[in-house]
Structure formats: C-alpha cells, structure tokens
Write a protein that holds these residues in place. Structure first.
Motif, mmCIF file in Angstrom:
data_model
loop_
_atom_site.group_PDB
_atom_site.id
_atom_site.type_symbol
_atom_site.label_atom_id
_atom_site.label_comp_id
_atom_site.label_asym_id
_atom_site.label_seq_id
_atom_site.Cartn_x
_atom_site.Cartn_y
_atom_site.Cartn_z
ATOM 1 N N MET A 1 2.396 -40.910 -28.455
ATOM 2 C CA MET A 1 1.535 -41.453 -29.486
ATOM 3 C C MET A 1 0.497 -40.416 -29.899
ATOM 4 O O MET A 1 -0.038 -39.682 -29.079
ATOM 5 N N ILE A 2 0.196 -40.367 -31.192
ATOM 6 C CA ILE A 2 -0.752 -39.391 -31.737
ATOM 7 C C ILE A 2 -2.177 -39.895 -31.516
ATOM 8 O O ILE A 2 -2.489 -41.062 -31.752
ATOM 9 N N ASP A 3 -3.046 -38.985 -31.066
ATOM 10 C CA ASP A 3 -4.452 -39.336 -30.853
ATOM 11 C C ASP A 3 -5.149 -39.421 -32.212
ATOM 12 O O ASP A 3 -5.182 -38.443 -32.959
ATOM 13 N N THR A 4 -5.683 -40.588 -32.547
ATOM 14 C CA THR A 4 -6.326 -40.782 -33.853
ATOM 15 C C THR A 4 -7.839 -40.859 -33.761
ATOM 16 O O THR A 4 -8.493 -41.147 -34.758
ATOM 17 N N SER A 5 -8.418 -40.623 -32.596
ATOM 18 C CA SER A 5 -9.875 -40.690 -32.483
ATOM 19 C C SER A 5 -10.494 -39.445 -33.118
ATOM 20 O O SER A 5 -10.028 -38.323 -32.899
ATOM 21 N N PRO A 6 -11.532 -39.620 -33.918
ATOM 22 C CA PRO A 6 -12.135 -38.477 -34.607
ATOM 23 C C PRO A 6 -13.002 -37.647 -33.666
ATOM 24 O O PRO A 6 -13.479 -38.122 -32.642
ATOM 25 N N SER A 7 -13.221 -36.432 -34.038
ATOM 26 C CA SER A 7 -14.082 -35.539 -33.281
ATOM 27 C C SER A 7 -15.540 -35.989 -33.426
ATOM 28 O O SER A 7 -15.976 -36.401 -34.514
ATOM 29 N N LEU A 8 -16.285 -35.902 -32.336
ATOM 30 C CA LEU A 8 -17.701 -36.285 -32.379
ATOM 31 C C LEU A 8 -18.490 -35.374 -33.314
ATOM 32 O O LEU A 8 -19.397 -35.828 -34.010
ATOM 33 N N ALA A 9 -18.113 -34.110 -33.369
ATOM 34 C CA ALA A 9 -18.803 -33.165 -34.257
ATOM 35 C C ALA A 9 -18.624 -33.573 -35.724
ATOM 36 O O ALA A 9 -19.575 -33.515 -36.513
ATOM 37 N N LEU A 10 -17.404 -33.989 -36.100
ATOM 38 C CA LEU A 10 -17.170 -34.416 -37.482
ATOM 39 C C LEU A 10 -17.968 -35.676 -37.819
ATOM 40 O O LEU A 10 -18.511 -35.796 -38.920
ATOM 41 N N VAL A 11 -18.032 -36.600 -36.872
ATOM 42 C CA VAL A 11 -18.793 -37.826 -37.104
ATOM 43 C C VAL A 11 -20.272 -37.498 -37.270
ATOM 44 O O VAL A 11 -20.945 -38.047 -38.161
ATOM 45 N N LEU A 12 -20.803 -36.580 -36.468
ATOM 46 C CA LEU A 12 -22.212 -36.183 -36.606
ATOM 47 C C LEU A 12 -22.472 -35.483 -37.941
ATOM 48 O O LEU A 12 -23.503 -35.709 -38.577
ATOM 49 N N VAL A 13 -21.538 -34.646 -38.374
ATOM 50 C CA VAL A 13 -21.681 -33.979 -39.675
ATOM 51 C C VAL A 13 -21.686 -35.007 -40.797
ATOM 52 O O VAL A 13 -22.487 -34.918 -41.746
ATOM 53 N N ILE A 14 -20.815 -36.007 -40.713
ATOM 54 C CA ILE A 14 -20.771 -37.066 -41.728
ATOM 55 C C ILE A 14 -22.094 -37.817 -41.770
ATOM 56 O O ILE A 14 -22.661 -38.043 -42.846
ATOM 57 N N VAL A 15 -22.610 -38.190 -40.599
ATOM 58 C CA VAL A 15 -23.874 -38.936 -40.541
ATOM 59 C C VAL A 15 -25.016 -38.104 -41.113
ATOM 60 O O VAL A 15 -25.837 -38.610 -41.894
ATOM 61 N N VAL A 16 -25.077 -36.823 -40.770
ATOM 62 C CA VAL A 16 -26.150 -35.963 -41.274
ATOM 63 C C VAL A 16 -26.038 -35.798 -42.789
ATOM 64 O O VAL A 16 -27.050 -35.902 -43.509
ATOM 65 N N LEU A 17 -24.846 -35.542 -43.298
ATOM 66 C CA LEU A 17 -24.681 -35.346 -44.743
ATOM 67 C C LEU A 17 -25.049 -36.601 -45.531
ATOM 68 O O LEU A 17 -25.740 -36.519 -46.557
ATOM 69 N N VAL A 18 -24.603 -37.758 -45.078
ATOM 70 C CA VAL A 18 -24.911 -38.996 -45.799
ATOM 71 C C VAL A 18 -26.407 -39.318 -45.692
ATOM 72 O O VAL A 18 -27.028 -39.723 -46.676
ATOM 73 N N THR A 19 -26.994 -39.104 -44.516
ATOM 74 C CA THR A 19 -28.427 -39.380 -44.348
ATOM 75 C C THR A 19 -29.271 -38.469 -45.226
ATOM 76 O O THR A 19 -30.194 -38.928 -45.915
ATOM 77 N N VAL A 20 -28.979 -37.181 -45.205
ATOM 78 C CA VAL A 20 -29.721 -36.238 -46.056
ATOM 79 C C VAL A 20 -29.495 -36.571 -47.529
ATOM 80 O O VAL A 20 -30.433 -36.517 -48.343
ATOM 81 N N GLY A 21 -28.266 -36.928 -47.885
ATOM 82 C CA GLY A 21 -27.970 -37.273 -49.275
ATOM 83 C C GLY A 21 -28.750 -38.484 -49.754
ATOM 84 O O GLY A 21 -29.315 -38.473 -50.846
ATOM 85 N N VAL A 22 -28.805 -39.528 -48.938
ATOM 86 C CA VAL A 22 -29.557 -40.733 -49.329
ATOM 87 C C VAL A 22 -31.046 -40.417 -49.427
ATOM 88 O O VAL A 22 -31.728 -40.850 -50.361
ATOM 89 N N TYR A 23 -31.570 -39.642 -48.486
ATOM 90 C CA TYR A 23 -32.990 -39.271 -48.524
ATOM 91 C C TYR A 23 -33.316 -38.501 -49.805
ATOM 92 O O TYR A 23 -34.314 -38.772 -50.467
ATOM 93 N N LEU A 24 -32.479 -37.537 -50.162
ATOM 94 C CA LEU A 24 -32.738 -36.751 -51.367
ATOM 95 C C LEU A 24 -32.528 -37.557 -52.646
ATOM 96 O O LEU A 24 -33.176 -37.288 -53.655
ATOM 97 N N LEU A 25 -31.634 -38.532 -52.615
ATOM 98 C CA LEU A 25 -31.435 -39.376 -53.799
ATOM 99 C C LEU A 25 -32.675 -40.203 -54.126
ATOM 100 O O LEU A 25 -32.876 -40.601 -55.278
#
Length: 155
Positions: A1-25
């Motif tokens: 079976m293929i491992d489908t769990s995402p990397s923690l680093a990618l999840v942190l990058v997503i959270v940072v990008l969306v948080t910074v984006g909302v703050y700047l908006l």
C-alpha cells in the motif's frame, strides 16, 4: 500500500503561507494585498498538491496501469488556480499602479458611505430611515468633514 500521509514540512509551509496571506490581505496597502493574495494562493495550491496523494505514473490510458496512475484532478485544479491568480494579480497590480499615479500612495481610503454605515451600525440604528425620524446632519455636512486626498476643487 502507498503511504499517503503528507510531510510535516509541507503542512507547515502551507499553514505559514495561508496565515501570512490572510494577514497581508487585511492590510490597507494594495501592494500588501497583492503579496497576501499571491502567498495565500500558493499555499492553497500546495494544499491541493498534498491532498492529491502520492505521485504516480502519467494518467494516460495504455501507458500506465490504472492503479499506478496519479489523480489528474488536483493537477488540473492547480493549473486553473495559477491562471486565475495571474489574472487577479495583474488586476491588483494595475490598481496599485494607478493609485500610486494619482495619490503617490497605494492605500485604500475610507469611503463616505462606509463611514456613514459604520456610524449607523455603531449607534445600532436601522438601515432605513423613517419619514418621521430626526436627522442631525446632512450628507453634504458629512462630506465636508471627510479628508480629501485629491486636493483642489472637484467641480
């Protein structure tokens, strides 16, 4: 079976990008709004990429087994989002440039109607006026109190 769990680093990058984006908006400068929109859209594109699962073979029938194919829908959605982001970014950049040409800054000013609505909301007044209510100021008096960045006479 293929491992489908995402990397923690990618999840942190997503959270940072969306948080910074909302703050700047939420800023008043159109340049910051543009940067926030781009950051947030990149974060959401990464979210689609992570949600699409593990990489697989090309989704071409006959070239790859169906169980080894990657899902083409997230890729399609990301490409569409990139095109839409480019169009909206160009529009925001044009608005910021025009604002800079006219006012030598790119901050969005308060509108007289916005101030009137905010004053009525703060006083907890109805959105409509009855014919028998008392009005203390006129819109012309309110307009005289508003700071005009343009300067000069507009007539």
């Amino acid at each position: 079976m293929i491992d489908t769990s995402p990397s923690l680093a990618l999840v942190l990058v997503i959270v940072v990008l969306v948080t910074v984006g909302v703050y700047l908006l939420l800023e008043r400068s159109l340049t910051r709004v543009l940067l926030g929109f781009v950051a947030m859209s990149n974060g959401i594109n990464l979210l689609f990429l992570v949600a699409g699962g593990a990489a697989g073979g090309a989704p071409i029938t006959g070239q790859t087994d169906p169980e080894d194919m990657s899902d083409p829908l997230p890729q399609f959605m990301i490409l569409t989002a990139i095109v839409l982001t480019l169009g909206i970014s160009a529009f925001l950049l044009a608005m910021a440039y025009r604002s800079w040409q006219l006012n030598r800054h790119d901050e969005v000013q308060d509108d007289l109607e916005d101030r009137r609505v905010a004053r009525r909301a703060a006083a907890d007044l109805a959105a409509f006026e009855d014919s028998d209510t008392e009005v203390t100021t006129t819109l012309d008096e309110d307009a005289a109190e508003v700071h005009d960045e343009m300067g000069g006479d507009r007539s």
